[in-house]
Design a protein around this motif. Structure first.
Motif: not given
Ligand SMILES: N[C@@H](CCC(=O)N[C@@H](CS)C(=O)NCC(=O)O)C(=O)O
Length: 279
Positions: A20-22, A25, A121, A125
């Motif tokens: 799940d990428s913050s 989203a 990303y 991330e």
């Protein structure tokens, strides 16, 4: 992160993970090849960014990087090219925008700014995640890519000096702020003020003083996108003016496909390995 698949190759492991990428989203997939050397200690990381219409899978299936990655002891990570899926705004009929066309930027315009944050990303991330979970030496990272991914690799390297020890590209989009297949996307993601586009254009970043130590680019002469979309001569001019050593080789008869990319893949990995692994 969740392991989607794992398969032994060249003594190492070709894996796909989902998380799940913050930043984006939404859930994101990425592929990672861990060479056999990763079983004994952390290995250098080479980020491979793909082009328009691709996912994490194209290079994994057609890039033919595993033999060279195993021989040189480097991991190859292939992220997706955009957020995608339910709730992510898209233009399904348009292959130059939305899903598969994230352009490695952080969108500022509604409704795209919530999900289309591929720069954050790729830069923040995903490296933080893989550093925690995989046997990678994050002090030794390189970056390369194809077409839109070549644009992503060169712009990320220019903007993050010291992060990537090596950078190269296959048929990169050298000046996306003026190319027909990227201008409309830039306007939708970043708004009409072209000043905001400079941060995502290799030639303009160089003009604005950003530098990389050196740069390897291969470009096929039979590439259908050569003069309208890619224009290596603009990168050559920018590098010459700025004094950036560019090794640009025009490859006679090669097109834009993974037949071209895979042909020169081992040479690019060797270029990165020379810079990532002390002799
Ligand atoms: N769909 C486009 C071509 C898009 C294209 O060539 N994409 C390149 C990157 S810009 C690619 O890698 N495609 C996926 C593949 O070859 O696996 C067209 O119909 O002209």
């Amino acid at each position: 992160m969740e392991l989607v698949s794992s398969s032994k190759a060249f003594g190492g492991q070709q894996r796909v993970y989902r998380h799940d990428s913050s930043a984006c989203a939404c859930p994101m997939n990425f592929a990672v090849f861990l060479p056999p050397q990763a079983e004994v200690g952390p290995v250098p990381v080479l980020w491979y960014l793909s082009g328009l219409t691709c996912t994490h899978q194209n290079a994994m299936d057609k890039g033919e990087y595993r033999a060279a990655a195993a021989a040189n002891g480097v991991a190859i990570i292939c992220p997706d090219t955009s957020p995608r899926g339910e709730g992510v705004p898209d233009e399904p009929e348009n292959w130059q925008f939305g899903s598969g066309a994230g352009f490695y930027l952080d969108a500022t315009q509604a409704p795209y700014a919530t999900n289309y944050r591929m720069e954050s990303y790729i830069r923040d991330e995903l490296p933080a995640l893989v550093a925690r979970e995989l046997p990678l030496d994050m002090s030794r990272q390189g970056i390369f890519g194809h077409s839109m991914g070549g644009h992503g690799a060169i712009t990320l390297a220019l903007k993050n000096p010291g992060r990537y020890a090596s950078v190269s590209a296959f048929a990169p989009i050298t000046q996306p702020s003026t190319a027909g297949w990227s201008r409309p996307a830039f306007e939708k993601y970043l708004g009409p003020d072209e000043a905001a586009w400079r941060a995502y254009d290799a030639t303009l970043l160089i003009a604005d003083g950003h530098r990389v130590p050196d740069l390897l680019v291969d470009q096929g002469t039979a590439d259908g996108f050569l003069q309208e979309g890619l224009r290596p001569q603009l990168l050559e001019l920018a590098c010459t003016t700025a004094g950036i050593p560019l090794t640009l080789t025009m490859r006679e008869g090669y097109d834009h496909s993974y037949n071209f990319v895979s042909t020169f893949m081992a040479q690019h990995i060797a270029w990165h390995a020379e810079r990532l692994i002390p002799a």
